[in-house]
Design a protein around this motif. Structure first.
Motif, PDB file in Angstrom:
ATOM      1  N   HIS A  48     -22.326  39.910 -73.581  1.00  0.00           N
ATOM      2  CA  HIS A  48     -21.868  38.529 -73.499  1.00  0.00           C
ATOM      3  C   HIS A  48     -22.415  37.900 -72.245  1.00  0.00           C
ATOM      4  CE1 HIS A  48     -19.019  35.166 -72.829  1.00  0.00           C
ATOM      5  NE2 HIS A  48     -19.306  34.990 -74.094  1.00  0.00           N
ATOM      6  N   GLU A  94     -22.418  34.625 -69.245  1.00  0.00           N
ATOM      7  CA  GLU A  94     -21.346  34.113 -68.390  1.00  0.00           C
ATOM      8  C   GLU A  94     -20.850  32.740 -68.837  1.00  0.00           C
ATOM      9  OE1 GLU A  94     -24.449  34.712 -67.636  1.00  0.00           O
ATOM     10  OE2 GLU A  94     -25.293  33.302 -66.204  1.00  0.00           O
ATOM     11  N   TYR A 154     -18.744  30.099 -71.070  1.00  0.00           N
ATOM     12  CA  TYR A 154     -17.547  29.971 -71.889  1.00  0.00           C
ATOM     13  C   TYR A 154     -17.469  28.528 -72.364  1.00  0.00           C
ATOM     14  CZ  TYR A 154     -15.933  34.504 -70.171  1.00  0.00           C
ATOM     15  OH  TYR A 154     -15.808  35.830 -69.891  1.00  0.00           O
ATOM     16  N   ASP A 170     -12.919  30.029 -77.505  1.00  0.00           N
ATOM     17  CA  ASP A 170     -14.319  30.151 -77.112  1.00  0.00           C
ATOM     18  C   ASP A 170     -15.216  30.210 -78.344  1.00  0.00           C
ATOM     19  OD1 ASP A 170     -16.310  30.717 -74.894  1.00  0.00           O
ATOM     20  OD2 ASP A 170     -16.689  32.390 -76.241  1.00  0.00           O
ATOM     21  N   GLN A 175     -16.843  34.159 -78.518  1.00  0.00           N
ATOM     22  CA  GLN A 175     -15.954  35.320 -78.482  1.00  0.00           C
ATOM     23  C   GLN A 175     -14.699  35.144 -79.324  1.00  0.00           C
ATOM     24  OE1 GLN A 175     -15.361  36.670 -74.217  1.00  0.00           O
ATOM     25  NE2 GLN A 175     -16.336  34.701 -73.966  1.00  0.00           N
ATOM     26  N   TYR A 196     -11.287  36.019 -75.834  1.00  0.00           N
ATOM     27  CA  TYR A 196     -11.689  35.630 -74.476  1.00  0.00           C
ATOM     28  C   TYR A 196     -10.475  35.357 -73.592  1.00  0.00           C
ATOM     29  CZ  TYR A 196     -10.511  30.734 -73.741  1.00  0.00           C
ATOM     30  OH  TYR A 196      -9.822  29.583 -73.475  1.00  0.00           O
ATOM     31  N   ARG A 197      -9.308  35.088 -74.211  1.00  0.00           N
ATOM     32  CA  ARG A 197      -8.126  34.695 -73.425  1.00  0.00           C
ATOM     33  C   ARG A 197      -7.655  35.759 -72.447  1.00  0.00           C
ATOM     34  NH1 ARG A 197      -6.629  29.968 -75.616  1.00  0.00           N
ATOM     35  NH2 ARG A 197      -7.147  29.631 -77.812  1.00  0.00           N
ATOM     36  N   ILE A 207      -9.279  36.784 -70.210  1.00  0.00           N
ATOM     37  CA  ILE A 207      -9.845  36.356 -68.929  1.00  0.00           C
ATOM     38  C   ILE A 207      -8.739  35.888 -67.980  1.00  0.00           C
ATOM     39  CG2 ILE A 207     -10.194  33.922 -69.525  1.00  0.00           C
ATOM     40  CD1 ILE A 207     -12.790  33.914 -68.143  1.00  0.00           C
ATOM     41  N   TRP A 261     -10.934  44.012 -73.537  1.00  0.00           N
ATOM     42  CA  TRP A 261     -11.848  42.940 -73.919  1.00  0.00           C
ATOM     43  C   TRP A 261     -13.190  43.502 -74.378  1.00  0.00           C
ATOM     44  CZ3 TRP A 261     -16.565  41.415 -71.666  1.00  0.00           C
ATOM     45  CH2 TRP A 261     -17.053  40.165 -72.065  1.00  0.00           C
ATOM     46  N   THR A 283     -15.685  42.862 -77.869  1.00  0.00           N
ATOM     47  CA  THR A 283     -16.805  42.000 -77.498  1.00  0.00           C
ATOM     48  C   THR A 283     -18.115  42.766 -77.416  1.00  0.00           C
ATOM     49  OG1 THR A 283     -15.201  40.822 -76.159  1.00  0.00           O
ATOM     50  CG2 THR A 283     -17.493  40.184 -75.908  1.00  0.00           C
ATOM     51  N   SER A 316     -19.288  33.978 -63.502  1.00  0.00           N
ATOM     52  CA  SER A 316     -19.216  32.655 -64.120  1.00  0.00           C
ATOM     53  C   SER A 316     -18.892  31.588 -63.089  1.00  0.00           C
ATOM     54  CB  SER A 316     -18.146  32.628 -65.209  1.00  0.00           C
ATOM     55  OG  SER A 316     -18.516  33.426 -66.292  1.00  0.00           O
ATOM     56  N   ILE A 363     -18.011  27.966 -66.918  1.00  0.00           N
ATOM     57  CA  ILE A 363     -16.877  27.937 -67.843  1.00  0.00           C
ATOM     58  C   ILE A 363     -16.487  26.481 -68.039  1.00  0.00           C
ATOM     59  CG2 ILE A 363     -14.507  28.692 -68.240  1.00  0.00           C
ATOM     60  CD1 ILE A 363     -14.993  31.007 -66.371  1.00  0.00           C
TER      61      ILE A 363
END
Lengths: 142, 245
Positions: free
Chosen positions: A125, A127, A129, B47, B50, B54-55, B57, B114, B118, B188, B196
């Motif tokens: 994946h 970076e 979102y 997302d 994903q 993704y939550r 995160i 995760w 993923t 990120s 993000i």
């Protein structure tokens, strides 16, 4: 008291100095073999990586996925945008496996025909979102 | 400024300060964590690649961030102790190490949960995951030192040296995803911005703030306990307990 503290400062700074040197050596040593995967260019360049099991990583090339209808056999191209390698795989693919998305394959590279026989496929994946709706809007715009 | 510093490193002053501020800080941290995590889990958008997974995160990134920050502050405390022999610095290291271990474990655990959907795997030995596992082992090693010596000062000195040496792992964790090819994606959120989307980023930043507040509150409480252990026979401790009766 002063002399004692000076000695401690010397102790701490020499410890930090030797740690920094150790850090540099560790990083230099790790650069040789810490990479989790090789890129297609690493393999197609003249340097032969002689390993029974290795990983290659890159993007799944657009329009290159060919899936068999009656088995779990798949083949596709992994590219680093300079070189690409054909990968053969039989098994279940991760959910995130798709075109133009990151992939890492573990398996064996046959130098004689340039085909990578994968035993395991992992999706990588990035970076970014992005919400589903925003992505849809972006695709519609372009 | 100097006076404030002297007060903070004096056990009775710090104890009183922590005693007053702990309840407010603790309640605030619980509120902020609940606000950030619930917003992230129930109200932020899905997302595109994903999906719902993704939550995680909203737990993973705050836990990983706190786990590393605790070690950074412990390195500063170890240098402070080794040079100036400030006892508060060793109280700090000994109080924070178990918190660091818990949050490192939480980061590894949520990352693993995760990673399975993923990436397609629970665990790989790439540079980022391995260096984070080393961080957990370092925390456990430091905790195991607490009761290995008879003399208080030997323990404090040993803990400080191990903390300082282990500090070498921090830049490796940070830079592993940039220097080497890893399965873990690169950062990120960086100084130059974030990749993000804002709707997802704001609850994430709130959760991160909440985790930091929580660690500050619990850390202060743990330091109070450690101070009591060391100073139990001192008159100021007896006086406080008489007052509270």
């Amino acid at each position: 008291m002063r002399a004692k503290r000076r000695n401690r400062v010397i102790f701490v700074s020499s410890l930090i100095a030797s740690l920094s040197i150790a850090f540099i050596f560790i990083v230099l040593a790790m650069n040789e073999n810490i990479d989790f995967y090789y890129t297609p260019s690493d393999l197609t360049s003249s340097k032969i990586i002689d390993k029974d099991s290795l990983r290659i990583g890159g993007l799944v090339q657009e329009d290159s996925i060919k899936m068999s209808k009656d088995s779990l056999k798949t083949n596709f191209l992994v590219t680093d945008l300079e070189n690409s390698i054909e990968v053969y795989y039989e098994g279940i693919l991760p959910n995130l496996f798709k075109e133009n998305s990151g992939v890492i394959a573990r398996g064996f590279y046959d130098y004689s025909n340039g085909i990578f026989y994968a035993k395991e496929i992992l999706a990588k994946h990035d970076e970014n979102y992005i919400p589903k709706e925003v992505k849809k809007a972006l695709v519609n715009d372009s | 400024m100097r006076q404030l510093f002297n007060q903070l490193i004096s056990f009775p002053y710090f104890f009183k300060f922590a005693q007053i501020s702990f309840p407010y800080l603790f309640l605030l941290s619980i509120f902020v964590i609940l606000f950030g995590v619930l917003w992230g889990v129930f109200f932020s958008p899905v997302d595109a690649t994903q999906g719902e997974v993704y939550r995680i995160i909203y737990l993973h990134v705050p836990a990983a961030s706190v786990a590393q920050s605790i070690y950074y502050t412990m390195v500063i405390a170890s240098i402070t102790y080794l040079i100036w022999r400030i006892k508060m610095a060793s109280v700090f290291m000994i109080s924070m190490a178990p918190l660091g271990a818990i949050f490192t474990f939480l980061a590894l655990f949520t990352g693993s949960v995760w990673g399975q959907p993923t990436w397609g795997t629970w665990w790989v030995w790439d540079a980022r995951l391995t260096s984070t596992l080393i961080l957990l082992i370092l925390y456990l090693a430091i905790i195991s030192l607490f009761s290995s010596f008879d003399r208080r000062s030997s323990t404090d000195q040993a803990v400080s040296i191990v903390v300082l040496i282990g500090g070498i792992n921090l830049p490796i964790i940070k830079l592993s995803v940039e220097w080497w090819n890893t399965l873990h994606q690169s950062a990120s959120i960086t100084l130059s911005g974030s990749s993000i989307d804002n709707e997802m980023l704001i609850p994430l930043l709130i959760s991160i703030l909440g985790f930091y507040l929580y660690v500050t509150a619990i850390g202060m409480r743990r330091m109070q306990v450690e101070i009591l252990k060391r100073e139990i026979s001192h008159s100021w401790v007896k006086k406080i307990f008489k007052e509270s009766r």
